[in-house]
Design a protein around this motif. Structure first.
Motif: not given
Lengths: 278, 79
Positions: A273-275, A231-232, A266-268
């Motif tokens: 998701q952000q992209a 999420e972050v 998780a970060v990837t």
């Protein structure tokens, strides 16, 4: 986005860390261990820094306090920062002593304007002595800090507004406090300004009798923490330095490396998701 | 409302078992005897008692877990 995934430097893990630097982007060193070390000790730290990026983490300053921070500890941090030239150093939104007594660990202070003013003054003093402002880390607590007038989200927002510090967001501390005091970690996460989240801590703990969560750094991060990390990453607007903390009951190095891989995934996933949302 | 004096009393509650026991038996009297203001005493009367006991136990374990100072460092300092 150059996110980095790393681990806390511990003597017990040194051989494993140095043998697997191809899978570790950054190492976090407890700065207090070096405040009064010899020149040789600082040279060893610089040698480590030549092999892998090193960030420094303080544990004993007690910046979140109405009382002034200990000048000797500020000077100690300045000495280590000067020797290592890290990109970042960090400390905690905690108090650790008072009335001549040491708690021996991090305590959540009363979350109120007086503590906020003391914190801002201590942070400014630290910035002047050390030469750069710290990241400040949210702390876990088993006791709801008395005399508080801010909830935890308001408290973190208030310190970000009152200081030039960015946030070292400890996701297990967030998770533990949410369980302990009956609120939702994701909701608080959405209240945080994404551009002020610079680093992340991952850790684990255990349930005490009665149901409260103790952040003991002796267990693997639970699934909830990796979910919060994604999420972050889906919201953060700057590169993240993500550090896995483990202070004992060490599993084999292969297990710790798989936890770093899980954090990386998780970060990837969050970044993807952000992209996709743009 | 917090102050260095209030923090100092919290530290005492966290690390001093006798002071904590006195406080839990009669919070207002104990906090008043420690010189805190009426508002500070009132805030402490509402303290999360379960959390206070858990936190104090956790802090005690942390203090007890400190490794002893290495003997060779003691010798080095004497030489």
């Amino acid at each position: 986005m150059l996110d980095r995934i790393g681990i806390g430097w511990r003597p017990e893990l040194a051989a494993g860390i140095l043998s697997h630097l191809d899978r570790i982007d950054v190492v976090e060193v407890i700065a207090d261990d070096y405040f009064r070390c010899s020149r040789r000790g600082l040279a060893a730290l610089r040698t480590l820094g030549a092999q892998v990026p090193v960030v420094l983490h303080g544990v004993g300053m007690g910046l979140a306090s109405c009382a002034p921070a200990d000048e000797r500890r500020l000077a100690g941090m300045a000495r280590v920062v000067d020797a290592v030239a890290p990109e970042i150093w960090s400390e905690h939104l905690a108090f650790v002593r008072g009335g001549g007594l040491e708690i021996g660990h991090l305590a959540a202070p009363p979350r109120d304007p007086a503590t906020l003013a003391g914190t801002a003054a201590n942070v400014e003093r630290a910035r002047r002595v050390v030469g750069m402002a710290p990241l400040l880390e949210n702390v876990a607590t088993l006791v709801d800090p008395p005399a508080s007038t801010y909830d935890e989200g308001e408290w973190i927002g208030a310190f970000l507004g009152a200081t030039s510090c960015d946030l070292l967001l400890d996701l297990h501390n967030l998770h533990a406090n949410a369980v302990n005091f009956g609120w939702e970690a994701s909701s608080l996460l959405r209240r945080l300004p994404p551009h002020r989240i610079a680093a992340i801590h991952l850790a684990g703990g255990r349930r005490l009798a009665g149901g409260r969560v103790l952040d003991d750094h002796l267990h693997d991060p639970p699934a909830e923490v990796y979910a919060l990390l994604a999420e972050v990453a889906a919201r953060a607007t700057r590169p993240l330095t993500v550090i896995l903390e483990r202070d004992g009951h060490y599993p084999p190095m292969a297990e710790l490396l798989s936890q770093l891989d899980r954090a990386r995934a998780a970060v990837t996933g969050g970044r993807a998701q952000q992209a996709a949302a743009r | 409302m917090s102050s260095a004096a209030f923090e100092a009393y919290l530290v005492r509650l966290y690390v001093d078992e006798e002071a904590r026991d006195r406080f839990l038996r009669d919070p207002r009297s104990a906090a008043t005897a420690a010189g805190l203001s009426a508002a500070e005493c009132a805030a402490l009367e509402r303290i999360d008692r379960e959390g206070l006991v858990l936190a104090a136990a956790s802090f005690a374990r942390k203090r007890g877990a400190r490794p002893p100072r290495r003997w060779w460092r003691r010798r080095w300092r004497r030489d």
